[in-house]
Design a protein around this motif. Structure first.
Motif, mmCIF file in Angstrom:
data_model
loop_
_atom_site.group_PDB
_atom_site.id
_atom_site.type_symbol
_atom_site.label_atom_id
_atom_site.label_comp_id
_atom_site.label_asym_id
_atom_site.label_seq_id
_atom_site.Cartn_x
_atom_site.Cartn_y
_atom_site.Cartn_z
ATOM 1 N N ILE A 6 0.842 -1.195 0.000
ATOM 2 C CA ILE A 6 0.000 0.000 0.000
ATOM 3 C C ILE A 6 0.878 1.245 0.000
ATOM 4 C CG2 ILE A 6 -1.998 -1.050 1.160
ATOM 5 C CD1 ILE A 6 -0.975 0.141 3.789
ATOM 6 N N THR A 9 -0.186 7.111 1.799
ATOM 7 C CA THR A 9 -1.512 7.710 2.027
ATOM 8 C C THR A 9 -2.484 6.637 2.516
ATOM 9 O OG1 THR A 9 -0.998 9.102 0.139
ATOM 10 C CG2 THR A 9 -3.268 9.157 0.943
ATOM 11 N N GLU A 10 -2.411 5.469 1.885
ATOM 12 C CA GLU A 10 -3.303 4.369 2.304
ATOM 13 C C GLU A 10 -2.957 3.894 3.713
ATOM 14 O OE1 GLU A 10 -4.352 2.272 -1.981
ATOM 15 O OE2 GLU A 10 -2.408 1.859 -1.069
ATOM 16 N N ASP A 52 -12.307 4.355 1.295
ATOM 17 C CA ASP A 52 -10.881 4.161 1.005
ATOM 18 C C ASP A 52 -10.316 2.981 1.788
ATOM 19 O OD1 ASP A 52 -11.278 5.615 3.346
ATOM 20 O OD2 ASP A 52 -9.512 6.897 3.096
ATOM 21 N N ILE A 56 -8.808 -0.916 0.435
ATOM 22 C CA ILE A 56 -7.505 -1.504 0.798
ATOM 23 C C ILE A 56 -7.709 -2.935 1.314
ATOM 24 C CG2 ILE A 56 -5.474 -1.303 2.257
ATOM 25 C CD1 ILE A 56 -6.227 1.742 2.535
ATOM 26 N N ARG A 182 3.984 -1.239 5.645
ATOM 27 C CA ARG A 182 3.239 -1.203 4.364
ATOM 28 C C ARG A 182 3.386 -2.484 3.536
ATOM 29 N NH1 ARG A 182 5.329 3.909 4.872
ATOM 30 N NH2 ARG A 182 7.073 3.523 3.473
#
Ligand code: OGA
Ligand code: MN
Length: 243
Positions: A6, A9-10, A52, A56, A182
Motif C-alpha cells: 500500500i 496515504t493508504e 478508502d 484496501i 506497508r
C-alpha cells in the motif's frame, strides 16, 4: 512477503481507522493461555468501513487463491512499542482456513517461521502441515511383513509415525523474515499449517538483546497489523449445533 503493498496515504488512512477502534482500551499485558503480550485488538466491520479503507482491505482479500472466501471478520492487532510481541503459534484450524494474510502498518518487525513437530499440529492436519506417514519398515523392532512386530503394531493403539515431507525442514528450524511497514504477507499451505509464526518483540529503545540478526539496527515502534483469513475447512469447522 509483498513490499509496498500500500502507499503511504493508504497506510495513514488505514492506521487512523484502526487507531480509532483500538484506543478505547488499554494495552493488555497478555494472558497465561495466550501467546501475545502488550497488545490490543479489534475487529473491523467490513459493512461499515469508509470507502478508502474498504478498498484496501478488499485488495488484501484479493490475495486469496481462487475460490477462497474471506471470513467477514477482519482483525486488527496493535503491538505496543515496548514489549509488544506474539509468540510462536499456529492459528486454529477451527476458525481459519488455508490462508492467513497480514498487512503491517507503522513499524517494521521480524516474523519468525518455525517448523513444527508432528505433535504440535492439530490431529487431522498432519498432511496439510507437510508430514507423511513414515513407512512401517522404519518403525523400530519391525520384523517384516506378517511378522510378530506387525501384529504388535496393529494392536498398539494405532500409533502413527509422521515424518516431514522432503524439503519442509526439521522441527525447530526457523527462518526470519523482515516485514517492512506497508508490506503484506501471505501464509498458505505448509507455511500456514506446518509452521509456527511469531512476531518478535523488542524494546522500543532497542536496548534489549536481539533474538534475530534482522533486529539489529531495526527501530521497532508501535505496530498495527490488519489480518484477513478465509473460512476453515469443513472437516475442522466448529459445528454451530455443538458450539
Ligand atoms: C495472529 C497473528 C500476526 C501479525 O493474530 O494470529 O499471528 O502479523 N498476527 O499481526
Ligand atoms: Mn497467528
Amino acid at each position: 512477503m509483498l513490499p509496498d503493498f500500500i502507499t503511504k496515504t493508504e497506510e495513514r488512512a488505514l492506521a487512523l481507522h484502526c487507531h480509532g477502534l483500538l484506543t478505547c482500551k488499554p494495552y493488555d499485558t497478555g494472558h497465561w493461555d495466550r501467546v501475545i503480550s502488550q497488545f490490543r485488538e479489534a475487529e473491523l466491520d467490513m459493512g461499515s468501513l469508509p470507502e478508502d479503507v474498504h478498498a484496501i482491505v478488499a485488495r488484501l482479500t484479493g490475495l486469496f487463491r481462487d475460490g477462497h472466501q474471506a471470513e467477514p471478520r477482519v482483525h486488527t492487532i496493535d503491538l505496543a512499542e515496548d514489549g509488544g510481541h506474539i509468540d510462536g503459534h499456529i492459528d486454529s484450524v477451527k476458525f481459519c482456513g488455508d490462508h492467513i494474510i497480514g498487512l503491517s502498518l507503522l513499524s517494521p518487525s521480524v516474523l519468525r517461521m518455525t517448523r513444527a513437530a508432528p505433535d504440535e499440529v492439530v490431529r487431522g492436519s498432519e498432511e496439510l502441515a507437510g508430514f507423511q506417514r513414515a513407512p512401517l519398515a522404519r518403525h523400530p523392532g519391525h520384523a517384516g511383513p506378517g511378522g510378530e512386530a506387525d501384529l504388535l503394531h496393529a494392536h498398539s493403539a494405532q500409533a502413527v509415525l509422521w515424518e516431514p515431507e522432503e524439503g519442509t525442514g526439521r522441527a525447530g528450524e526457523f527462518v526470519d523474515v523482515l516485514l517492512p511497514r506497508r508490506s503484506a504477507y501471505v501464509m498458505h499451505g505448509v507455511g500456514r499449517y506446518g509452521f509456527l509464526h511469531a512476531i518478535l518483540g523488542q524494546k522500543g529503545d532497542g536496548t534489549a538483546s536481539p533474538e534475530s540478526e534482522l533486529q539489529v539496527g531495526l527501530q521497532k515502534r508501535r505496530r498495527i497489523s490488519v489480518i484477513v483469513r478465509d473460512a476453515p475447512r469443513a472437516k475442522f469447522a466448529v459445528n454451530p449445533n455443538e458450539a
